[in-house]
Design a protein around this motif. Structure first.
Motif, PDB file in Angstrom:
ATOM      1  N   ILE A  39     -10.983  15.950  -4.431  1.00 52.09           N
ATOM      2  CA  ILE A  39     -10.436  14.856  -5.227  1.00 52.09           C
ATOM      3  C   ILE A  39     -11.551  13.997  -5.808  1.00 52.09           C
ATOM      4  CG2 ILE A  39      -9.104  12.705  -5.078  1.00 52.09           C
ATOM      5  CD1 ILE A  39      -7.272  14.129  -3.083  1.00 52.09           C
ATOM      6  N   ASN A 105      -2.954   3.442  -5.688  1.00 49.30           N
ATOM      7  CA  ASN A 105      -2.740   4.826  -6.119  1.00 49.30           C
ATOM      8  C   ASN A 105      -2.152   4.882  -7.530  1.00 49.30           C
ATOM      9  OD1 ASN A 105      -3.067   7.502  -5.508  1.00 49.30           O
ATOM     10  ND2 ASN A 105      -1.642   7.515  -3.795  1.00 49.30           N
ATOM     11  N   ASN A 108      -2.359   8.587  -9.169  1.00 49.41           N
ATOM     12  CA  ASN A 108      -1.482   9.633  -8.636  1.00 49.41           C
ATOM     13  C   ASN A 108      -0.015   9.256  -8.647  1.00 49.41           C
ATOM     14  OD1 ASN A 108      -3.952  10.758  -8.056  1.00 49.41           O
ATOM     15  ND2 ASN A 108      -3.882  10.253  -5.897  1.00 49.41           N
ATOM     16  N   MET A 198      -4.315  17.218 -11.100  1.00 47.36           N
ATOM     17  CA  MET A 198      -4.641  16.230 -10.074  1.00 47.36           C
ATOM     18  C   MET A 198      -3.389  15.638  -9.451  1.00 47.36           C
ATOM     19  SD  MET A 198      -6.779  12.667 -10.263  1.00 47.36           S
ATOM     20  CE  MET A 198      -6.686  11.552  -8.856  1.00 47.36           C
ATOM     21  N   ALA A 202      -2.957  15.816  -5.585  1.00 42.62           N
ATOM     22  CA  ALA A 202      -3.105  14.544  -4.880  1.00 42.62           C
ATOM     23  C   ALA A 202      -1.863  14.220  -4.065  1.00 42.62           C
ATOM     24  CB  ALA A 202      -3.398  13.423  -5.875  1.00 42.62           C
ATOM     25  N   SER A 205      -1.805  16.432  -1.073  1.00 44.70           N
ATOM     26  CA  SER A 205      -2.825  16.012  -0.113  1.00 44.70           C
ATOM     27  C   SER A 205      -2.408  14.733   0.607  1.00 44.70           C
ATOM     28  CB  SER A 205      -4.179  15.805  -0.805  1.00 44.70           C
ATOM     29  OG  SER A 205      -4.154  14.695  -1.674  1.00 44.70           O
ATOM     30  N   ARG A 264      -5.070   6.858  -2.040  1.00 40.54           N
ATOM     31  CA  ARG A 264      -5.557   7.998  -1.263  1.00 40.54           C
ATOM     32  C   ARG A 264      -7.078   7.945  -1.168  1.00 40.54           C
ATOM     33  NH1 ARG A 264      -7.933  11.372   0.867  1.00 40.54           N
ATOM     34  NH2 ARG A 264      -7.443  13.556   1.274  1.00 40.54           N
ATOM     35  N   ASN A 265      -7.718   7.398  -2.205  1.00 32.80           N
ATOM     36  CA  ASN A 265      -9.177   7.318  -2.202  1.00 32.80           C
ATOM     37  C   ASN A 265      -9.700   6.368  -1.136  1.00 32.80           C
ATOM     38  OD1 ASN A 265      -9.612   9.139  -4.315  1.00 32.80           O
ATOM     39  ND2 ASN A 265      -9.284   7.563  -5.864  1.00 32.80           N
TER      40      ASN A 265
END
Length: 306
Positions: A39, A105, A108, A198, A202, A205, A264-265
């Motif tokens: 990612i 987010n 995503n 993505m 994402a 994930s 998520r990052n």
């Protein structure tokens, strides 16, 4: 827009691939570290480049929306640090908590919610593109430095930042956009495909990480993180929208973007630098679960209030 209609047509299509990702992880036990590296180093740079390169936004709109986002970001970061200080969190925990409440987010989750809430309205999506670009800058400047300085120090954090592919993707996309330089199709096509992929990757994930996380430690911190991210943030956004006298679709899109769950990052950065990755994963998990309710309410309020 009735609450149930909002949930069915906007939130449910987001939650389904997340659920699939959780089921797949239960069966196959994915390596989540590899997911975060894909990612951060593959999907995000492509998305950042494509969104900046293809955007058609007026300078005035960009400045006004960036101004709102910067003010909101500063307020939420200050709240995050204030909570960390009051609760007496350790340095790694404070870094992870701050990222969990300030990084969202919006790439995503925000993009598909915007597309469905505004029925693919170009202006609304332009606002969302600005939000995504701002989030990319915030994540890979403040978020990265905040995560890595707890273990590597400020100098090490800046070195890590200089190595991030997304930095060069943003600069390249902006330069090509400003000078109106066309790219050949063999380059544009794979970049578009990666950027489009993505979203699916994402969400899957996120589901995989949610399946691996358990609410068994730092429960109060996880709850506080979700409270700030999902409730306090839109309240701050509402106040800023009134202060800056924003109206219509712009106000609606920004209000909805302010209530998007934890990025998520933020969990990927915590995992990468060892800043309480268990807490970060739980923060993503709980905020995503609770957002199915809070986002439904915020989307409905956005259409009624502005």
């Amino acid at each position: 827009m009735p609450i149930l209609y909002t949930f069915y047509h906007i939130m449910l299509p987001i939650l389904i691939p997340i659920g699939i990702g959780a089921l797949l992880h239960k069966k196959f036990k994915f390596e989540l570290g590899s997911f975060s590296k894909l990612i951060l180093n593959y999907y995000v740079p492509a998305l950042a480049f494509v969104k900046i390169y293809e955007s058609k936004l007026s300078a005035g709109l960009v400045v006004s929306v960036f101004g709102f986002l910067l003010l909101q970001f500063i307020v939420i970061v200050m709240i995050g640090y204030g909570v960390s200080r009051v609760m007496g969190y350790s340095r790694p925990m404070a870094a992870s908590f701050s990222n969990s409440v300030s990084l969202t987010n919006n790439g995503n989750v925000g993009i598909p919610i915007n597309a469905m809430a505004f029925k693919q309205d170009p202006f609304a999506m332009s606002i969302q593109v600005i939000v995504v670009v701002f989030e990319l800058f915030a994540t890979f400047t403040f978020g990265l430095v905040n995560a890595s300085k707890a273990t590597a120090g400020l100098k090490g954090a800046l070195i890590q930042f200089s190595k991030m592919p997304v930095l060069y993707a943003i600069v390249a996309g902006a330069l090509l956009r400003v000078f109106d330089i066309p790219l050949p199709e063999p380059i544009v096509t794979p970049l578009d495909q990666i950027a489009a992929g993505m979203l699916s990757f994402a969400l899957v994930s996120i589901g995989a990480q949610m399946a691996s996380a358990k609410l068994q430690q730092n429960t109060s911190a996880v709850l506080l993180s979700s409270l700030v991210r999902l409730v306090v943030s839109p309240l701050c956004a509402f106040a800023l929208i009134q202060l800056l006298q924003l109206h219509g679709v712009a106000a609606q899109a920004l209000f909805i973007a302010s209530a998007i769950p934890t990025s998520r990052n933020s969990a990927a950065l915590a995992l990468e630098y060892g800043n309480e990755p268990g807490f970060a994963a739980q923060a993503v998990l709980l905020s995503m679960l609770l957002s199915s309710v809070t986002l439904t309410v915020v989307v409905d309020l956005a259409m009624r209030l502005f």
